[in-house]
Design an enzyme around this catalytic site. Structure first.
Site, PDB file in Angstrom:
ATOM      1  N   LYS A 159      48.828  35.591  15.113  1.00 14.99           N
ATOM      2  CA  LYS A 159      47.429  35.447  15.544  1.00 14.99           C
ATOM      3  C   LYS A 159      46.736  36.795  15.353  1.00 14.99           C
ATOM      4  O   LYS A 159      47.208  37.822  15.833  1.00 14.99           O
ATOM      5  CB  LYS A 159      47.358  35.017  17.011  1.00 14.99           C
ATOM      6  CG  LYS A 159      45.925  34.800  17.494  1.00 14.99           C
ATOM      7  CD  LYS A 159      45.869  34.361  18.942  1.00 14.99           C
ATOM      8  CE  LYS A 159      45.948  35.489  19.930  1.00 14.99           C
ATOM      9  NZ  LYS A 159      44.793  36.397  19.963  1.00 14.99           N
TER      10      LYS A 159
ATOM     11  N   LYS B  54      37.385  33.537  18.470  1.00 11.97           N
ATOM     12  CA  LYS B  54      36.771  32.813  19.606  1.00 11.97           C
ATOM     13  C   LYS B  54      35.337  32.413  19.271  1.00 11.97           C
ATOM     14  O   LYS B  54      34.373  32.790  19.934  1.00 11.97           O
ATOM     15  CB  LYS B  54      36.835  33.648  20.886  1.00 11.97           C
ATOM     16  CG  LYS B  54      38.272  33.892  21.325  1.00 11.97           C
ATOM     17  CD  LYS B  54      38.387  34.459  22.714  1.00 11.97           C
ATOM     18  CE  LYS B  54      39.830  34.482  23.184  1.00 11.97           C
ATOM     19  NZ  LYS B  54      40.738  35.335  22.378  1.00 11.97           N
TER      20      LYS B  54
ATOM     21  N   ALA C 272      31.864  31.037  18.926  1.00 14.96           N
ATOM     22  CA  ALA C 272      31.033  30.466  20.007  1.00 14.96           C
ATOM     23  C   ALA C 272      29.558  30.704  19.706  1.00 14.96           C
ATOM     24  O   ALA C 272      28.914  31.542  20.327  1.00 14.96           O
ATOM     25  CB  ALA C 272      31.400  31.109  21.343  1.00 14.96           C
ATOM     26  N   ASP C 273      29.014  29.930  18.749  1.00 18.34           N
ATOM     27  CA  ASP C 273      27.605  30.154  18.380  1.00 18.34           C
ATOM     28  C   ASP C 273      26.949  28.801  18.101  1.00 18.34           C
ATOM     29  O   ASP C 273      27.551  27.743  18.329  1.00 18.34           O
ATOM     30  CB  ASP C 273      27.566  31.081  17.143  1.00 18.34           C
ATOM     31  CG  ASP C 273      26.372  32.016  17.167  1.00 18.34           C
ATOM     32  OD1 ASP C 273      25.236  31.515  17.358  1.00 18.34           O
ATOM     33  OD2 ASP C 273      26.561  33.234  17.002  1.00 18.34           O
TER      34      ASP C 273
ATOM     35  N   THR D  81      25.848  28.884  12.476  1.00 21.52           N
ATOM     36  CA  THR D  81      26.582  30.162  12.467  1.00 21.52           C
ATOM     37  C   THR D  81      28.086  29.897  12.587  1.00 21.52           C
ATOM     38  O   THR D  81      28.896  30.538  11.913  1.00 21.52           O
ATOM     39  CB  THR D  81      26.065  31.079  13.593  1.00 21.52           C
ATOM     40  OG1 THR D  81      24.645  31.140  13.501  1.00 21.52           O
ATOM     41  CG2 THR D  81      26.643  32.474  13.486  1.00 21.52           C
TER      42      THR D  81
ATOM     43  N   SER E 254      43.601  32.651  30.314  1.00 22.62           N
ATOM     44  CA  SER E 254      44.717  33.188  31.106  1.00 22.62           C
ATOM     45  C   SER E 254      44.324  34.297  32.078  1.00 22.62           C
ATOM     46  O   SER E 254      45.098  34.646  32.955  1.00 22.62           O
ATOM     47  CB  SER E 254      45.786  33.733  30.152  1.00 22.62           C
ATOM     48  OG  SER E 254      45.248  34.789  29.367  1.00 22.62           O
TER      49      SER E 254
ATOM     50  N   ALA F  93      52.837  40.787  29.210  1.00 24.47           N
ATOM     51  CA  ALA F  93      51.905  41.799  29.741  1.00 24.47           C
ATOM     52  C   ALA F  93      50.965  41.237  30.809  1.00 24.47           C
ATOM     53  O   ALA F  93      50.586  41.944  31.743  1.00 24.47           O
ATOM     54  CB  ALA F  93      51.103  42.405  28.594  1.00 24.47           C
TER      55      ALA F  93
ATOM     56  N   GLY G 106      52.802  36.122  32.757  1.00 24.90           N
ATOM     57  CA  GLY G 106      53.465  34.823  32.558  1.00 24.90           C
ATOM     58  C   GLY G 106      54.915  35.014  32.136  1.00 24.90           C
ATOM     59  O   GLY G 106      55.226  35.917  31.367  1.00 24.90           O
TER      60      GLY G 106
HETATM   61  P1  BMP Z   1      49.070  39.903  25.238  1.00 24.38           P
HETATM   62  O1  BMP Z   1      50.417  39.176  25.125  1.00 24.38           O
HETATM   63  O2  BMP Z   1      49.151  41.304  24.723  1.00 24.38           O
HETATM   64  O3  BMP Z   1      48.461  39.800  26.591  1.00 24.38           O
HETATM   65  O4  BMP Z   1      48.073  39.188  24.198  1.00 24.38           O
HETATM   66  C1  BMP Z   1      47.572  37.900  24.399  1.00 24.38           C
HETATM   67  C2  BMP Z   1      46.665  37.533  23.257  1.00 24.38           C
HETATM   68  O5  BMP Z   1      46.115  36.240  23.503  1.00 24.38           O
HETATM   69  C3  BMP Z   1      45.468  38.460  23.082  1.00 24.38           C
HETATM   70  O6  BMP Z   1      45.146  38.472  21.700  1.00 24.38           O
HETATM   71  C4  BMP Z   1      44.348  37.753  23.841  1.00 24.38           C
HETATM   72  O7  BMP Z   1      43.075  38.066  23.314  1.00 24.38           O
HETATM   73  C5  BMP Z   1      44.678  36.287  23.598  1.00 24.38           C
HETATM   74  N1  BMP Z   1      44.245  35.361  24.664  1.00 24.38           N
HETATM   75  C6  BMP Z   1      44.633  35.537  25.983  1.00 24.38           C
HETATM   76  O8  BMP Z   1      45.354  36.458  26.321  1.00 24.38           O
HETATM   77  N2  BMP Z   1      44.218  34.621  26.915  1.00 24.38           N
HETATM   78  C7  BMP Z   1      43.419  33.562  26.619  1.00 24.38           C
HETATM   79  O9  BMP Z   1      43.098  32.782  27.492  1.00 24.38           O
HETATM   80  C8  BMP Z   1      43.024  33.389  25.284  1.00 24.38           C
HETATM   81  C9  BMP Z   1      43.448  34.296  24.321  1.00 24.38           C
HETATM   82  O10 BMP Z   1      43.102  34.104  23.060  1.00 24.38           O
END
Ligand code: BMP
Length: 250
Positions: free
Chosen positions: A57, A88, A90-91, A95, A144, A201, A204
């Site tokens: 991603k 993400k 959103a427009d 666009t 999240s 991080a 979860g």
């Molecule tokens: P990390 O494991 O470092 O927290 O990264 C999570 C990734 O998922 C990041 O790119 C963040 O922008 C994306 N993300 C998220 O954490 N929570 C959401 O609800 C939607 C996301 O796209």
């Protein structure tokens, strides 16, 4: 459902590699780092984790650091790994259409779009996916982070309804709150994919989203900030794969 080909492809790759991990490549270029050096760093990271991920991603941090051409650079090195663009989207519809076209043209296989902008905006994204030959579209129906509880989470049912109405490939749902994933899975049925970030991080636990109905876990920092990204990715691949097998009843 739009993006069936993507769903089949990621499933096949995950079976081959025994992983349910999608790695978020949120790496950024240091001020003193040239684009060439940064590109080498990214490609090295991809080669280290490639065997343990079902997809990658890529979002604003990386694309703003080096340009959207990073998609084709990665594809040259790791042609088997599907690329999900996390802008993400959103427009307004027009666009959204333009952003989606540019993104698929750059080599991405899937896009992530917001549903809160409404049916016509999201439909514009899905229409491009269809015109481009069955590309994938994932919709944010819940998030999240803590702030999601203010506006997005209370509307998850409406947002999931829009996802079903446009016939999207699947949704993004919070790995930090696995019970909410289970609710979304009930409403969504089994055909569509659930991708869950928030593992590691953000707190979860690896494998918990899978056990609660997610198909894949999106993991960023717990891999790219690890001392040994290759073994961190392999370990997370093993955990998610074990939980996936339990869920499947193997
Ligand atoms: P990390 O494991 O470092 O927290 O990264 C999570 C990734 O998922 C990041 O790119 C963040 O922008 C994306 N993300 C998220 O954490 N929570 C959401 O609800 C939607 C996301 O796209």
């Amino acid at each position: 459902m739009i993006g069936q080909e993507f769903a089949n492809r990621i499933e096949k790759i995950s079976e081959e590699k025994k992983t349910r991990v999608i790695c978020a490549l949120d790496l950024v270029r240091n001020k003193s780092e040239s684009k060439d050096v940064f590109l080498k760093r990214i490609l090295k990271h991809v080669s280290l984790i490639q065997d343990s991920v079902a997809a990658l991603k890529i979002g604003y941090p990386l694309v703003l650091s080096i340009g959207i051409e990073i998609a084709s650079e990665i594809k040259r090195k790791a042609s088997d790994v599907p690329l999900i663009a996390d802008f993400k989207i959103a427009d307004i519809g027009n666009t959204n259409k333009l952003i989606t076209q540019v993104t698929y043209n750059a080599g991405f296989d899937a896009v992530i779009a917001h549903a809160f902008v409404g049916f016509d905006s999201l439909k514009a994204v899905v229409d491009v996916a269809s015109a481009e030959g069955d590309k994938a579209v994932f919709v944010l129906v819940n998030m999240s982070h803590p702030g999601s509880l203010q506006f997005i989470t209370p509307k998850w049912i409406d947002l999931t309804n829009i996802t079903l109405k446009v016939d999207a490939t699947g949704v993004i749902a919070p790995g930090t709150r696995p019970k909410e994933i289970a609710e979304i899975r009930k409403m969504l049925g089994n055909e569509r994919l659930i991708l869950s970030p928030g593992i590691g991080a953000q707190g979860g636990g690896p494998g918990q989203a899978i056990l609660n109905g997610a198909d894949y876990e999106i993991i960023g920092r717990a891999i790219y900030n690890a001392e040994d990204p290759k073994s961190a990715a392999r370990k997370l691949a093993q955990i998610t794969w074990e939980k996936y097998k339990i869920k499947r009843g193997d």
